[in-house]
Design an enzyme around this catalytic site. Sequence first.
Site, PDB file in Angstrom:
ATOM      1  CG  ASP A  45      -2.131   0.918   1.030  1.00 50.77           C
ATOM      2  OD1 ASP A  45      -2.124   1.725   0.078  1.00 50.77           O
ATOM      3  OD2 ASP A  45      -3.080   0.856   1.847  1.00 50.77           O
TER       4      ASP A  45
HETATM    5  C1  BGC Z   1      -5.041   3.201   0.129  1.00 47.90           C
HETATM    6  C2  BGC Z   1      -5.128   2.161  -0.969  1.00 47.90           C
HETATM    7  C3  BGC Z   1      -4.938   2.819  -2.312  1.00 47.90           C
HETATM    8  C4  BGC Z   1      -3.617   3.559  -2.321  1.00 47.90           C
HETATM    9  C5  BGC Z   1      -3.330   4.260  -3.621  1.00 47.90           C
HETATM   10  C6  BGC Z   1      -3.785   4.045   0.016  1.00 47.90           C
HETATM   11  O1  BGC Z   1      -3.806   5.082   0.918  1.00 47.90           O
HETATM   12  O2  BGC Z   1      -5.087   2.569   1.390  1.00 47.90           O
HETATM   13  O3  BGC Z   1      -6.358   1.487  -0.902  1.00 47.90           O
HETATM   14  O4  BGC Z   1      -5.001   1.860  -3.322  1.00 47.90           O
HETATM   15  O5  BGC Z   1      -3.618   4.536  -1.292  1.00 47.90           O
HETATM   16  O6  BGC Z   1      -4.143   5.362  -3.786  1.00 47.90           O
END
Ligand code: BGC
Length: 746
Positions: A286
């Site tokens: 993530d």
């Molecule tokens: C979120 C993810 C997301 C990623 C990219 C993160 O903060 O938890 O679900 O895919 O950002 O935007």
Amino acid sequence: MGFSSSRVGTSPRAISIRLLAIAAVVVTSLLTAATAGASGPCGDSPWCDSSLSPAKRASLLLSAMTPEQRIGLLAGDHAALAGADGTHTGAADGIPALGVPDFFQTDGPMGVRQGKATSMPSEMSLASSFDRNLARSYGALVGNEAKLKGNDLVYAPTVNILRTPLWGRAFESMGEDPFLTSSLAVDYIRGMQSEGVIANVKHFAVNNQEGNAQGGSRFSVSAQVDDRTLREIYLPAFEAAVKRGDVGSVMCSYNKINGVHGCENPTLLTQILREEWGFKGLVLADYGASKHIDTGLRAGLDYEPFPFVDFDGGENLTPAQVTAALQAGRINQGDIDTAVRHQLETLFRFGFFDRTPFVDDPSRINNGAHQKRARRAAEQGTVLLQNDGVLPLNSKRLGSLAVIGADATRYVNGGGSSDIDPIEFTSVLGGIQARAGKGVDVSFDPGNDLEQAAQAARGADAAVVVIADASSEGSDKPCLGIDCGAEPIDGMTIQRDALVEQVAAANPNTIVLLETAGPVLTPWRDQVAAVVEGWYPGGAAGSALARVLFGDVDPGGRLPATFPDTEAQLPTSGNPSSYPGVDNVADYSEGVLVGYRWFDKKGLKPAYPFGHGLSYSRFAFRGLKVRPDRRGAGARVSLKVANVGDRKGIAVPQLYVKMPGTAKRVQPPRQLKAFKSVKLKPGASRLVRFHLGSRAFSYWSDRRSGWDVAKGCYRIEVGKSSRSLGRGAKLAWSSASGEMRRGCGS
Ligand code: BGC
């Protein structure tokens, strides 16, 4: 956080990087094709032989790479996280010399976060449909748009369980039940991957809170959870995504699980995911979730799409940092190669090398058809919570309708990385006006002045009060009332609960239309004629909800999460060590008693139970037959579902199993193990069959460190919700003979 506009990559520079990238791909493809004659986009290098296995091809390509090229594949190179047109959430440069194309990724799950896209209803709405076919077509739609916007992978679906309805990402979850979430996730993934893009199941694992002013931030909280709870509640959807959905990638989470971060957790990433479940795909981190290069790679992290950020000073998989770690002996070449091999093998498996790169050309998206599918999905996810007969509205008999509440005019959706900019949006007010037609006098009042709103409602034949909550990735709600965390709308503050009460006092035909992330408190429910839950309905909000209100379509939804009567009923309520946690540890002390399992075990009466939802028609479930499956611990179940009303409608038979417990092994009174959404014309009936495999009767045994079927009596009940069940049938498991038997003796 995955949504801050400060991490923008939408500048002209980012866009020109993208254009250059496309140009590079095109040039590379042309060059490769020129040298390769008719051998396809990959060229004629040994790894381009598509008759070889993905593993073999990955090995061949890996051995052709320099150490620098390998290191270069461990991380993304450009991130454009604001979601503008022509950008990607994540992007990694390819290796033109070896014919490795650029690799583009986008956020989901409710649409593509890249310029305008079809805004699908929330995952919570999808879960409400209890419809696997819908999940498949939903995943396929998002996959199709992602592909036509030039992406190879979509960060979706989210399958984390709703542990508390305060969770800021409640709308992005599929509710509180692991079986429902697993079933729909599998079809979502199959649909998405049928478009040729790679799905990315997230966030692995036990990522159930964002945190609040008292703490428990998602970046640092440790979910303290026992093995049985992990296996029975929090992991099944990931397990199903891997074993049945054949998902191509997994996103590891920020939070810690029993003290170890998701992206450096060898128990989860290697032992369970790869060794036990047989995962062959790519594990990616993530945004900012990679912590240490050595422990991360060795635990099973393969790729960091966003090596530009870290929330607590950790390391990233940038070439410079990885090279330094290699030189310092903290990692070895094998650690790097394993990760690169996982990535390449996945890409080969998904045909990435054997096709021309997907091109970002949204003009090829069939917007009209997609908007229609978004509308149908929202209709199927809408839940009729109560109805004294006021619904469906009859436009021929209705003289006037008061629509009240500023939420009826705005696009209601969740904040964060799944915030979709809709190609098309119809507001609830607009949808109602269009559907009601000229014969009905539709008035509107924003509801900020309670007296005035009551006045507007008083003279009308019926009033629809539209009220929405506010919910976003990044922070949990401070409380469960619908106004908790709400912002003013166009400078107007709306007191939603008071608004409903005032309007209900002025008009006996008051219908409340909720647009919420998940469960909220409904203290006024006994004072109103009907309550409808539309969740975050996406871009087709108005047309979908108007069609439900006027009975053009039956509300297909059933609750994927319990609506508590009071906040105090929640298992986590008044217990900071359990939620949001103390000193960054959230103790999942309720164990497997999450959602309805808790309410049932404690004998609590919720406002609306799990699985609940009404139809405009009436259904009878008859002739339940439960037969042991002679092939071990399984059963075959059938029942007849009949539409005994006078309208077309949707029935959702739900099957729950009660397992034998012991003093040490508490069992919830019932657990969902099968369901089906059945559309029936009036007078029609259908035989519905369920097969329950041995897993439906299994619990996680800590002693055996595996699934086990307990000796004893199992009750199988089928009904319309977790609290509306028929007489049911019993089966007994005899471990001596290794089979299920009818009945349980005296
Ligand atoms: C979120 C993810 C997301 C990623 C990219 C993160 O903060 O938890 O679900 O895919 O950002 O935007």
